[in-house]
Write a protein that holds these residues in place. Structure first.
Motif, PDB file in Angstrom:
ATOM      1  N   GLY A 264     111.387  10.251  75.849  1.00 26.23           N
ATOM      2  CA  GLY A 264     110.019  10.667  76.154  1.00 26.23           C
ATOM      3  C   GLY A 264     109.980  11.850  77.093  1.00 26.23           C
ATOM      4  O   GLY A 264     109.197  12.803  76.904  1.00 26.23           O
ATOM      5  N   LEU A 265     110.827  11.818  78.124  1.00 29.24           N
ATOM      6  CA  LEU A 265     110.885  12.933  79.067  1.00 29.24           C
ATOM      7  C   LEU A 265     111.363  14.201  78.371  1.00 29.24           C
ATOM      8  O   LEU A 265     110.856  15.298  78.643  1.00 29.24           O
ATOM      9  CB  LEU A 265     111.812  12.581  80.230  1.00 29.24           C
ATOM     10  CG  LEU A 265     111.954  13.634  81.335  1.00 29.24           C
ATOM     11  CD1 LEU A 265     110.611  13.953  81.964  1.00 29.24           C
ATOM     12  CD2 LEU A 265     112.947  13.148  82.397  1.00 29.24           C
ATOM     13  N   GLY A 266     112.324  14.065  77.470  1.00 27.26           N
ATOM     14  CA  GLY A 266     112.801  15.220  76.723  1.00 27.26           C
ATOM     15  C   GLY A 266     111.684  15.873  75.912  1.00 27.26           C
ATOM     16  O   GLY A 266     111.570  17.106  75.864  1.00 27.26           O
ATOM     17  N   LEU A 267     110.846  15.047  75.266  1.00 25.97           N
ATOM     18  CA  LEU A 267     109.719  15.584  74.504  1.00 25.97           C
ATOM     19  C   LEU A 267     108.752  16.336  75.403  1.00 25.97           C
ATOM     20  O   LEU A 267     108.288  17.437  75.072  1.00 25.97           O
ATOM     21  CB  LEU A 267     108.996  14.443  73.793  1.00 25.97           C
ATOM     22  CG  LEU A 267     107.760  14.841  72.970  1.00 25.97           C
ATOM     23  CD1 LEU A 267     108.168  15.671  71.762  1.00 25.97           C
ATOM     24  CD2 LEU A 267     106.971  13.611  72.533  1.00 25.97           C
ATOM     25  N   LEU A 268     108.443  15.758  76.556  1.00 22.47           N
ATOM     26  CA  LEU A 268     107.500  16.391  77.477  1.00 22.47           C
ATOM     27  C   LEU A 268     108.070  17.673  78.074  1.00 22.47           C
ATOM     28  O   LEU A 268     107.330  18.646  78.295  1.00 22.47           O
ATOM     29  CB  LEU A 268     107.125  15.406  78.588  1.00 22.47           C
ATOM     30  CG  LEU A 268     106.359  14.161  78.114  1.00 22.47           C
ATOM     31  CD1 LEU A 268     106.164  13.180  79.264  1.00 22.47           C
ATOM     32  CD2 LEU A 268     105.018  14.548  77.506  1.00 22.47           C
ATOM     33  N   LEU A 269     109.375  17.709  78.331  1.00 18.13           N
ATOM     34  CA  LEU A 269     110.005  18.947  78.807  1.00 18.13           C
ATOM     35  C   LEU A 269     109.925  20.035  77.733  1.00 18.13           C
ATOM     36  O   LEU A 269     109.767  21.221  78.051  1.00 18.13           O
ATOM     37  CB  LEU A 269     111.457  18.679  79.202  1.00 18.13           C
ATOM     38  CG  LEU A 269     111.668  17.906  80.506  1.00 18.13           C
ATOM     39  CD1 LEU A 269     113.148  17.545  80.682  1.00 18.13           C
ATOM     40  CD2 LEU A 269     111.179  18.716  81.711  1.00 18.13           C
ATOM     41  N   GLY A 270     110.048  19.636  76.473  1.00 14.42           N
ATOM     42  CA  GLY A 270     109.882  20.601  75.391  1.00 14.42           C
ATOM     43  C   GLY A 270     108.475  21.175  75.369  1.00 14.42           C
ATOM     44  O   GLY A 270     108.282  22.391  75.165  1.00 14.42           O
ATOM     45  N   TRP A 271     107.471  20.318  75.578  1.00 15.90           N
ATOM     46  CA  TRP A 271     106.074  20.764  75.667  1.00 15.90           C
ATOM     47  C   TRP A 271     105.909  21.757  76.816  1.00 15.90           C
ATOM     48  O   TRP A 271     105.312  22.827  76.651  1.00 15.90           O
ATOM     49  CB  TRP A 271     105.172  19.547  75.840  1.00 15.90           C
ATOM     50  CG  TRP A 271     103.714  19.832  76.032  1.00 15.90           C
ATOM     51  CD1 TRP A 271     103.032  20.950  75.620  1.00 15.90           C
ATOM     52  CD2 TRP A 271     102.759  18.993  76.681  1.00 15.90           C
ATOM     53  NE1 TRP A 271     101.696  20.841  75.969  1.00 15.90           N
ATOM     54  CE2 TRP A 271     101.510  19.652  76.617  1.00 15.90           C
ATOM     55  CE3 TRP A 271     102.835  17.741  77.295  1.00 15.90           C
ATOM     56  CZ2 TRP A 271     100.343  19.104  77.155  1.00 15.90           C
ATOM     57  CZ3 TRP A 271     101.673  17.191  77.830  1.00 15.90           C
ATOM     58  CH2 TRP A 271     100.451  17.864  77.767  1.00 15.90           C
ATOM     59  N   ALA A 272     106.465  21.407  77.978  1.00 20.24           N
ATOM     60  CA  ALA A 272     106.378  22.290  79.138  1.00 20.24           C
ATOM     61  C   ALA A 272     107.087  23.622  78.873  1.00 20.24           C
ATOM     62  O   ALA A 272     106.614  24.691  79.298  1.00 20.24           O
ATOM     63  CB  ALA A 272     106.978  21.606  80.365  1.00 20.24           C
ATOM     64  N   GLY A 273     108.227  23.564  78.165  1.00 18.98           N
ATOM     65  CA  GLY A 273     108.956  24.791  77.851  1.00 18.98           C
ATOM     66  C   GLY A 273     108.148  25.730  76.973  1.00 18.98           C
ATOM     67  O   GLY A 273     108.155  26.960  77.175  1.00 18.98           O
ATOM     68  N   LEU A 274     107.443  25.170  75.996  1.00 15.46           N
ATOM     69  CA  LEU A 274     106.600  26.000  75.138  1.00 15.46           C
ATOM     70  C   LEU A 274     105.474  26.651  75.934  1.00 15.46           C
ATOM     71  O   LEU A 274     105.158  27.836  75.735  1.00 15.46           O
ATOM     72  CB  LEU A 274     106.016  25.147  74.004  1.00 15.46           C
ATOM     73  CG  LEU A 274     106.998  24.680  72.926  1.00 15.46           C
ATOM     74  CD1 LEU A 274     106.297  23.748  71.938  1.00 15.46           C
ATOM     75  CD2 LEU A 274     107.579  25.880  72.183  1.00 15.46           C
ATOM     76  N   LEU A 275     104.867  25.889  76.836  1.00 13.70           N
ATOM     77  CA  LEU A 275     103.812  26.456  77.681  1.00 13.70           C
ATOM     78  C   LEU A 275     104.358  27.546  78.585  1.00 13.70           C
ATOM     79  O   LEU A 275     103.712  28.583  78.802  1.00 13.70           O
ATOM     80  CB  LEU A 275     103.162  25.349  78.516  1.00 13.70           C
ATOM     81  CG  LEU A 275     102.297  24.329  77.757  1.00 13.70           C
ATOM     82  CD1 LEU A 275     101.787  23.259  78.711  1.00 13.70           C
ATOM     83  CD2 LEU A 275     101.124  25.028  77.071  1.00 13.70           C
ATOM     84  N   LEU A 276     105.559  27.315  79.113  1.00 14.77           N
ATOM     85  CA  LEU A 276     106.178  28.317  79.985  1.00 14.77           C
ATOM     86  C   LEU A 276     106.434  29.615  79.223  1.00 14.77           C
ATOM     87  O   LEU A 276     106.184  30.721  79.736  1.00 14.77           O
ATOM     88  CB  LEU A 276     107.484  27.770  80.554  1.00 14.77           C
ATOM     89  CG  LEU A 276     108.276  28.704  81.476  1.00 14.77           C
ATOM     90  CD1 LEU A 276     107.461  29.038  82.722  1.00 14.77           C
ATOM     91  CD2 LEU A 276     109.608  28.057  81.862  1.00 14.77           C
ATOM     92  N   ALA A 277     106.916  29.496  77.990  1.00 12.92           N
ATOM     93  CA  ALA A 277     107.194  30.692  77.188  1.00 12.92           C
ATOM     94  C   ALA A 277     105.928  31.477  76.882  1.00 12.92           C
ATOM     95  O   ALA A 277     105.963  32.707  76.739  1.00 12.92           O
ATOM     96  CB  ALA A 277     107.883  30.281  75.886  1.00 12.92           C
TER      97      ALA A 277
END
Length: 348
Positions: free
Chosen positions: A237-250
């Motif tokens: 679950g944390l991995g999925l949310l980090l992916g979401w955050a990474g997309l927002l960061l980009a």
């Protein structure tokens, strides 16, 4: 076949739901059953409190992704510490790794945490808009309905469960409850109307939770340890949310929380998630999946209304029509349970 933590995660014959116990249950003393039922009600109530905590965090942070990361990240840190300190969970984790490598536990059955991550992402976005009561009704609608598909495909540890006309009708009735509750918001929300997108996403999140419970049940059957099962769940679950955050960061859309000045209870969503998973893993052995689920749903629905009534900002969301939606949805959930119980009797 289920496992016993005392046996290092090895399968134990005669455990509930195993070939040695074809009825999927065993006799329990009344005090144990009563305490287990109370714990299941508590787990449901805690789920609503988690929704309020994470929703408050998202509103104050002005960033749902930050709130989601805090909820899952804080729970993951606590579980990781327990995994490092306690020898039992480390042995159980090795059991799970060995089962995946040997093919005894297909790797995709460890991915239940992805559904949990999606649930928290929707939770932090939808609760500030819908309120806890409507959010919970929509969750129960999606969860009850998708349970039909999960049972039909035999994804859960109980294997294939008959899908009867009664269960199908009960699942469809949950959407009537969701519609009644959502239309209540339309009547009190003025120009805003029915918040269709948040409601639809919340129903999908409920469906994801049904899948998560089935997959976590498969993992827990092998590990026999709720710390390990929860750690695997939180990691994905944390991995999925980090992916979401990474997309927002980009895309330049990730920002720091607007404020950290919040009451202490707004920060405990991750800890509540751990307790919720742990309670569910224990009480199901004493109540069976059916009764444990119904008790949890009852706790969720009742406490969700109470949480909104106690919150001045959300109190206006609770009216006769929303309460009618609660009654319809709860009745449908109970109907689904009764239908499943009758199907099991016929099968035996």
């Amino acid at each position: 076949m289920p496992t016993d933590p005392r046996e290092g995660g090895r399968e134990v014959a005669g455990a509930p739901g195993s070939p040695g116990d074809p009825d999927g249950h065993h006799e329990e003393g009344r005090p144990v059953v009563v305490l287990s039922a109370a714990a299941a009600l508590l787990a449901g109530a805690l789920s609503s409190l988690q929704s309020r905590a994470n929703g408050t965090l998202a509103h104050a942070f002005a960033s749902p992704v930050d709130a989601s990361l805090w909820s899952f990240g804080s729970g993951w840190v606590v579980l990781l510490a327990a995994l490092v300190v306690l020898p039992g969970p480390r042995r159980a984790l090795r059991e799970v790794v060995g089962a995946v490598r040997s093919g005894r536990l297909p790797w995709w059955q460890t991915l239940g945490g992805l559904s949990g991550g999606f649930f928290v992402a929707v939770q932090t976005n939808a609760v500030p808009v819908l309120g806890v009561a409507l959010f919970t009704i929509a969750i129960v609608g999606g969860q009850t309905t998708n349970a039909l598909l999960v049972d039909r495909l035999g994804i859960g540890p109980a294997g294939h469960v008959p899908v009867t006309l009664g269960r199908v009708l009960a699942g469809l009735t949950t959407f009537v409850g969701v519609g009644v509750a959502a239309s209540a918001r339309s009547g009190s929300g003025g120009a805003d109307g029915i918040p269709l997108l948040p409601v639809a996403l919340t129903v999908l999140a409920g469906a994801a939770i049904a899948l998560q419970q089935a997959l976590n049940g498969r993992v827990n059957r092998v590990s026999g340890d709720v710390v390990v099962t929860s750690t695997i769940n939180f990691t994905w679950g944390l991995g999925l949310l980090l992916g979401w955050a990474g997309l927002l960061l980009a895309r330049g859309g990730l920002r720091a929380p607007a404020t950290w000045d919040l009451p202490w209870w707004a920060y405990v969503g991750g800890l509540i998630g751990i307790v919720y998973v742990a309670i569910g893993a224990v009480v199901v052995h004493h109540l069976g999946v059916l009764v444990a689920t119904l008790m949890t749903l009852t706790g969720q629905l009742v406490s969700a209304v109470l949480v909104d009534l106690l919150d001045p900002a959300a109190r206006s969301h609770v009216g006769p029509q929303l309460l009618a939606g609660v009654v319809i949805t709860l009745g449908a959930a109970v109907g689904a349970g009764v239908a499943a119980q009758r199907a099991n009797r016929v099968a035996r």
